[in-house]
Design a protein around this motif. Sequence first.
Motif, short mmCIF file in Angstrom:
data_model
loop_
_atom_site.label_atom_id
_atom_site.label_comp_id
_atom_site.label_asym_id
_atom_site.label_seq_id
_atom_site.Cartn_x
_atom_site.Cartn_y
_atom_site.Cartn_z
N MET A 1 1.02 -1.06 -0.01
CA MET A 1 -0.19 0.15 -0.11
C MET A 1 0.88 1.26 -0.06
SD MET A 1 -3.30 0.35 2.37
CE MET A 1 -3.38 -1.13 3.23
N PRO A 2 0.38 2.19 -0.86
CA PRO A 2 1.22 3.54 -0.72
C PRO A 2 1.13 4.24 0.59
CG PRO A 2 -0.73 3.80 -2.40
CD PRO A 2 -0.63 2.42 -1.76
N ARG A 3 2.30 5.01 0.88
CA ARG A 3 2.37 5.95 1.85
C ARG A 3 2.20 7.29 1.60
NH1 ARG A 3 3.94 5.23 7.06
NH2 ARG A 3 4.39 3.04 6.83
N TYR A 4 1.31 8.16 2.14
CA TYR A 4 0.94 9.43 2.01
C TYR A 4 1.44 10.15 3.40
CZ TYR A 4 -1.73 7.71 -1.94
OH TYR A 4 -2.01 7.08 -3.15
N TYR A 5 1.98 11.50 3.01
CA TYR A 5 2.55 12.42 4.15
C TYR A 5 1.31 13.62 3.83
CZ TYR A 5 6.28 9.68 4.34
OH TYR A 5 7.19 8.31 4.44
N PHE A 6 1.20 14.31 5.23
CA PHE A 6 0.06 15.28 5.32
C PHE A 6 0.85 16.19 6.19
CE2 PHE A 6 -2.20 11.08 5.25
CZ PHE A 6 -3.03 11.20 4.23
N ASP A 7 1.56 17.45 5.29
CA ASP A 7 1.97 18.34 5.88
C ASP A 7 1.12 19.47 5.94
OD1 ASP A 7 4.43 16.89 5.59
OD2 ASP A 7 5.15 17.95 3.66
N VAL A 8 1.04 20.07 7.44
CA VAL A 8 0.05 20.94 7.59
C VAL A 8 0.59 22.46 7.62
CG1 VAL A 8 -1.39 21.85 9.69
CG2 VAL A 8 -1.14 19.42 9.15
N MET A 9 0.01 23.30 6.97
CA MET A 9 0.66 24.57 6.57
C MET A 9 -0.62 25.59 7.36
SD MET A 9 1.94 24.29 2.80
CE MET A 9 3.26 25.28 3.08
N SER A 10 -0.18 26.59 8.08
CA SER A 10 -0.95 27.61 8.82
C SER A 10 -0.16 28.87 8.95
CB SER A 10 -1.46 26.99 10.09
OG SER A 10 -2.40 28.09 10.60
N GLY A 11 -0.67 29.89 8.33
CA GLY A 11 0.19 31.17 8.49
C GLY A 11 1.55 30.97 7.84
N ASN A 12 2.59 31.16 8.74
CA ASN A 12 4.04 31.19 8.08
C ASN A 12 4.58 29.82 8.67
OD1 ASN A 12 4.18 33.51 6.82
ND2 ASN A 12 4.75 34.47 8.63
N SER A 13 3.67 29.02 9.47
CA SER A 13 4.13 27.63 10.13
C SER A 13 3.73 26.37 9.22
CB SER A 13 3.45 27.44 11.36
OG SER A 13 3.71 28.46 12.12
N VAL A 14 4.66 25.48 9.06
CA VAL A 14 4.69 24.31 8.37
C VAL A 14 5.06 23.13 9.43
CG1 VAL A 14 5.55 22.71 6.47
CG2 VAL A 14 5.38 25.33 6.42
N LEU A 15 3.88 22.28 9.71
CA LEU A 15 4.22 21.06 10.38
C LEU A 15 4.39 20.14 9.44
CD1 LEU A 15 4.50 19.83 13.19
CD2 LEU A 15 1.88 19.49 13.03
N GLU A 16 5.58 19.35 9.35
CA GLU A 16 5.82 18.46 8.38
C GLU A 16 5.65 16.87 8.94
OE1 GLU A 16 9.77 16.96 5.44
OE2 GLU A 16 9.63 18.76 6.58
N ASP A 17 4.91 16.25 8.25
CA ASP A 17 4.66 14.80 8.59
C ASP A 17 5.79 13.80 8.32
OD1 ASP A 17 3.34 12.11 9.00
OD2 ASP A 17 1.82 12.56 7.42
N MET A 18 6.31 13.62 9.55
CA MET A 18 7.56 12.60 9.23
C MET A 18 7.16 10.97 9.01
SD MET A 18 9.79 15.09 9.09
CE MET A 18 11.38 14.29 9.10
N GLU A 19 6.03 10.68 9.45
CA GLU A 19 5.56 9.34 9.53
C GLU A 19 4.68 8.90 8.35
OE1 GLU A 19 3.99 8.02 13.27
OE2 GLU A 19 5.22 9.21 14.15
N GLY A 20 3.72 9.81 8.14
CA GLY A 20 3.02 9.28 6.86
C GLY A 20 1.87 8.26 7.18
N SER A 21 0.96 7.97 6.46
CA SER A 21 0.03 7.01 6.57
C SER A 21 -0.17 6.07 5.43
CB SER A 21 -1.24 7.58 6.91
OG SER A 21 -1.38 8.34 8.14
N GLU A 22 -0.22 4.97 5.56
CA GLU A 22 -0.43 3.79 4.54
C GLU A 22 -2.00 3.95 4.11
OE1 GLU A 22 1.06 -0.07 5.35
OE2 GLU A 22 3.19 0.76 4.84
N LEU A 23 -2.23 4.14 2.96
CA LEU A 23 -3.68 4.26 2.41
C LEU A 23 -3.83 3.59 1.20
CD1 LEU A 23 -4.33 7.90 3.70
CD2 LEU A 23 -5.30 6.01 4.64
#
Length: 79
Positions: A1-23
């Motif tokens: 199963m492929p792994r997807y990463y979800f980076d959250v961006m809000s204002g000038n901040s970026v929260l990088e997803d380092m684990e990801g999820s298999e979907l």
Amino acid sequence: MPRYYFDVMSGNSVLEDMEGSELVDLNHAVAEALEDARALMSEAVRQGHDISDGSIVIRNGDRTLLKVIRFTDALDRKS
């Protein structure tokens, strides 16, 4: 199963997803991002913050950008 990463961006901040999820596929990743956006906005509203200008960037295992989900995309805007 492929792994997807979800980076959250809000204002000038970026929260990088380092684990990801298999979907199963990108459609499932989009559904996950929409659910996450709703949860993040709900918590922010409870704390008195407006983060509706934020977004979630979906990337694949190579970290290639696949789709950007704006937090406002998660809202059901009925007239």
